[in-house]
Scaffold this active site. Sequence first.
Site, short mmCIF file in Angstrom:
data_model
loop_
_atom_site.label_atom_id
_atom_site.label_comp_id
_atom_site.label_asym_id
_atom_site.label_seq_id
_atom_site.Cartn_x
_atom_site.Cartn_y
_atom_site.Cartn_z
N VAL A 299 0.83 -1.21 0.00
CA VAL A 299 0.00 0.00 0.00
C VAL A 299 0.87 1.26 0.00
O VAL A 299 0.61 2.21 -0.75
CB VAL A 299 -0.97 -0.01 1.21
CG1 VAL A 299 -1.72 1.31 1.31
CG2 VAL A 299 -1.94 -1.18 1.09
N LYS B 237 -14.01 -4.25 8.65
CA LYS B 237 -14.57 -3.28 7.71
C LYS B 237 -16.02 -2.93 8.05
O LYS B 237 -16.41 -1.77 7.98
CB LYS B 237 -14.42 -3.80 6.28
CG LYS B 237 -12.95 -3.81 5.85
CD LYS B 237 -12.73 -4.65 4.62
CE LYS B 237 -11.25 -4.64 4.21
NZ LYS B 237 -10.96 -5.69 3.19
N GLY C 235 -5.02 -4.23 -3.14
CA GLY C 235 -3.95 -3.93 -4.10
C GLY C 235 -3.38 -2.55 -3.83
O GLY C 235 -4.07 -1.64 -3.35
N ASP D 174 -11.18 -10.02 8.63
CA ASP D 174 -10.95 -8.79 7.86
C ASP D 174 -12.28 -8.10 7.53
O ASP D 174 -12.41 -6.88 7.65
CB ASP D 174 -10.19 -9.18 6.57
CG ASP D 174 -10.04 -8.01 5.63
OD1 ASP D 174 -9.13 -7.20 5.84
OD2 ASP D 174 -10.84 -7.92 4.68
N ILE E 87 -12.68 1.56 -3.68
CA ILE E 87 -14.07 2.02 -3.75
C ILE E 87 -14.25 3.20 -2.79
O ILE E 87 -13.94 3.08 -1.61
CB ILE E 87 -15.06 0.90 -3.33
CG1 ILE E 87 -14.80 -0.37 -4.14
CG2 ILE E 87 -16.50 1.37 -3.48
CD1 ILE E 87 -15.66 -1.56 -3.69
N GLY F 12 -10.67 -1.09 -0.44
CA GLY F 12 -9.62 -0.66 -1.38
C GLY F 12 -9.93 0.60 -2.15
O GLY F 12 -9.98 1.70 -1.58
#
Lengths: 438, 438
Positions: free
Chosen positions: A16, A207, A304, A203, A138, A136
Amino acid sequence: MKNPEIGVLVVGCGTVGSGTVAALLSQQEHIRSRSGVSLRLTGIVSRTFATAREHGFPEDLFRTDLSTALQDEHTHIVVETVGGMDTAEAIIRSAIAAGKHVVTANKALIAERGSSLFTAARDAGVTIAFEASCAGGIPIVRSIYDGLAANRIDALFGIVNGTSNYILSRMVQDGSSYEDALAEAQREGYAEADPTLDVNGTDSTHKIAILSRLAFGLAVHPDDIPTVGIDSLDSADIAHAARLGYVVKLLAVAMRHGTGVSLFVRPAFISREHPLAWVSGPFNAVSVYGNVSGHTMYYGRGAGGAPTGASIIADIVTIARGCYAPVFEHSCAWDSSDALQHVPAAGLEHRFYLRMLVDDTPGTLARITKILSDHGISIASVMQAESDEQQPPKPVQVVITLHRTVEETLSEPLAQIAALEAVKQAPRPITIIDEHPE
Amino acid sequence: MKNPEIGVLVVGCGTVGSGTVAALLSQQEHIRSRSGVSLRLTGIVSRTFATAREHGFPEDLFRTDLSTALQDEHTHIVVETVGGMDTAEAIIRSAIAAGKHVVTANKALIAERGSSLFTAARDAGVTIAFEASCAGGIPIVRSIYDGLAANRIDALFGIVNGTSNYILSRMVQDGSSYEDALAEAQREGYAEADPTLDVNGTDSTHKIAILSRLAFGLAVHPDDIPTVGIDSLDSADIAHAARLGYVVKLLAVAMRHGTGVSLFVRPAFISREHPLAWVSGPFNAVSVYGNVSGHTMYYGRGAGGAPTGASIIADIVTIARGCYAPVFEHSCAWDSSDALQHVPAAGLEHRFYLRMLVDDTPGTLARITKILSDHGISIASVMQAESDEQQPPKPVQVVITLHRTVEETLSEPLAQIAALEAVKQAPRPITIIDEHPE
C-alpha cells in the site's frame, strides 16, 4: 488547510505504501490540474527501503528516523501504511502530536481503537482519514458520509474481502473445492501465504465495524460481531445455492433492527437478482439502503497497492481542500442521542437454507419437518435426493429452505434434529439475504 | 460558508422539487446529527402549489414571487427544480445575482449552458452544484471529482436513463416487443406520456456531456455527441445478443482515444461478465476506469423525486460545509492545457455485431464475407439461420460478429453489402463494448 503546496510523508513502504508513493509521484500534475491541489512527497519512512528501491523511488526522499521526519514543517499529512496494531498506533499518535493530519489504510486499528485515536486527533485539531481502510479503491467511506448525507441508512451489506470473493467465485464458476480455489488464489496473488484473517471473516468484520460507525454512529468492537468465514463452507452448499437461484457470498452485514443495529459476517445466499451476486473475483461491492435514496451500490477493486493508494490520495486531496474535518467531528462521533445500540444479530429475521445428511429410513423426513413445525417454523421448500439401491443404503442429502424466521428460534429445533438417530450430519443453516425493502 | 443554520429556497415543486422539500422536512434532524449541518427550508416557489398542497407542505412557506423570496437574507442556497431551459436559466441567474449558491438537477441546462453559468457563478463568488443532474440518487458527480481525485480517467460508460433501461430489461427478460415494453413502462410510471427524449438517447447525451466535463475537463455540446436511441432496436437483436452471451443496454460512453476523448450514446452489446449487464429495470449505473483505482462502478435509482432530492440535499450539505467551491473552480474548469479535445467516435475501435436479411441463394454469404475481407475487416463468427423449405424461400437472417475494427472503416463495406441484390435488409451494426483494460 488551503496551503499552496501540501507536503505528504508516507510511513511504511510495502504494497500500500509503495502504491501510494508511486501514484503521488506519477499523478501530481494531474491532481493539481483536476483538483487545484499541489501535493509534494516530503519523505518515505521504511525499515529497509527494499520495496522503495525496487520501485526506483528517489533515494533523497528516504527517511530512517520518523521523529526527525515529523519535525519537517513542510509535511502537513502523514500516511500510515505500516499496518498491524501497536507500531501503527504509535506512528499515528506521534503524527498527531506533531500536529499532522493522518491518512491510514489500517482497518484493524481504526476498527479496534478508532474512538480513542479520533479523540486524540480532535484534541490536537487534526483529522484521521481512512477511506482506504474499507474496500480498497471504492470510495465507500465518503459515499456514506457525503453522497448519502440526506439519508437515514437502514441497511448496508457488502462483499468486502477480495480473497474470499475470489475463492468463492472459483468454487461457483469452476466447481473447484475450497482447497483448490484457495491454492489458485495464492498462485494468482489474491491470497496471502497465511490467508487466515481473510477466509475466517476477521478482515470483513473490521470493515463492517468501520462502515457501521459511519452509517449508524455506532462504535462496535470487532470482537462483538458474530463472524463465520468461508473456511466452513462445503461445495455441496454452493451447488444447492445455484440450483435454488442463489449465489454464495461472504457478506458483511449491518441492519437496523428495532431501536438498534445488528451486525454479522457470514457466508450467505444472495439472489441472482441482486447486483451483489454478480461481483466476481477479487472485486468488492457494498450495497447501501438509505431511506431517501433507496438502494445504491459501490463496486471496485477491494485490495492492491494502486487502488488502495488511490483512496489514500483521495483523502489527502480532501484534507488539502479543508473538507475532511466534518467527517471526523460528526460522522464518526454522532451526538450520542442519535447513536443506535448494537443489538444481537440472533434477533434478526431471515430466510434460511438447511442442509443435512440423513439415513433414508421411513419417517425421517416426517420427524424433521414435525420438529420444525412444532416450533412454529414454516418450511418453504424441501428437497431429498433420490437414494441409490446400495445395501446398506448411504445417507442422503436433505435440503430445506425456511420462510422468514427469527434466527435465535432455530437453535432448539436444530438441536433436536441433530439428535435424531437417522441424522448423520447435523443441519447447517445458511442465511438467505433478501433484497432489502426500499 | 459555515453558518450555524443554512437556509434553502426550493424553486419548482414537481416530482423533484417535492421530493427535495419532503426530504428536507423529514431528514433535518438526522442531517444535523450526521453532518453537523443545520438546514432550514426558507420557502417553496411554485406556479400553482398543487403538488405542494398534495404533500401537505406548510403553506406559510409558499412564496409566489421569486424576486422577493431571493431577497431573504436567511436563504443561502437556491434549489432549481423547474427544468427546461430559459425559465430555469433565468431563475439560476437571478439566484446568482442575489449572491445565493445554486443546486440544480437540470441536466439539459448544465450540459448545454453550463460553461456560461459557471462563469457567472464564479464571478459572483458562488457555486453551482449539480449532483442530481446525473443518474438520480447515485453520487456519481462527487465520486468522479472527489473519490477518484487521484486518477486520470481513461473511460466512463454508463446506463444513465432509467426509462430506456426499464424497457430493455422487459424486452430481454420477458421477450416483450419494444412497443409492449414501452406501454408497460408508462403504466408503471417509468416512462412519461411522451418518452421521446428518454428513448431516443437525448437524455443520456446530456448526462454524458456533464460527466465528461468532470472526468476529462472537456466541454462538449450535447448536439455534437453522436446519439442513437433504443427506439431503433429490433427484438431480433436482443435475442441474438443473449445467444452470443451479451445483454443489450443503452450506453452513454466517453473514452480517451489518442490525444482526445470520444463520446457517444447508443444501444450496445455488453458481455454478461460485465457488472453493467446486470443493471435491470429503472436502475442506473456508471462504470469508471481510472488509471490508479482501475474499474469502479456506481449503481442506484436513476430517477424519481426521493433519490434525486437526496442528491440535491447532498449538494446542499457539501456547500454548507464549505466544500463545493473546488469542484466548481477546478473540476469544471480545468487548466486549458490539460483539457482534452473532443475527437470523433468514428475513430474508435470496437468489436461489432451485424445483422442482415438475405435471400438464401448460393454464394451470398461468400460475397458478403469477401467484401469484409477485401476491406481488411476480420470476422469473428458467422451465423446463418437454416432456411425453411418454403417456395419461394423467405430471406434468412445472417449474423456476423467482427474482431476489433475502427468504426469508420465499416461504412464503405456495409454500403457495398447493402447494395447486393440478395441483401433484403441492410446490415445494422451494433457496437460490442468490451471490458475496458485496467
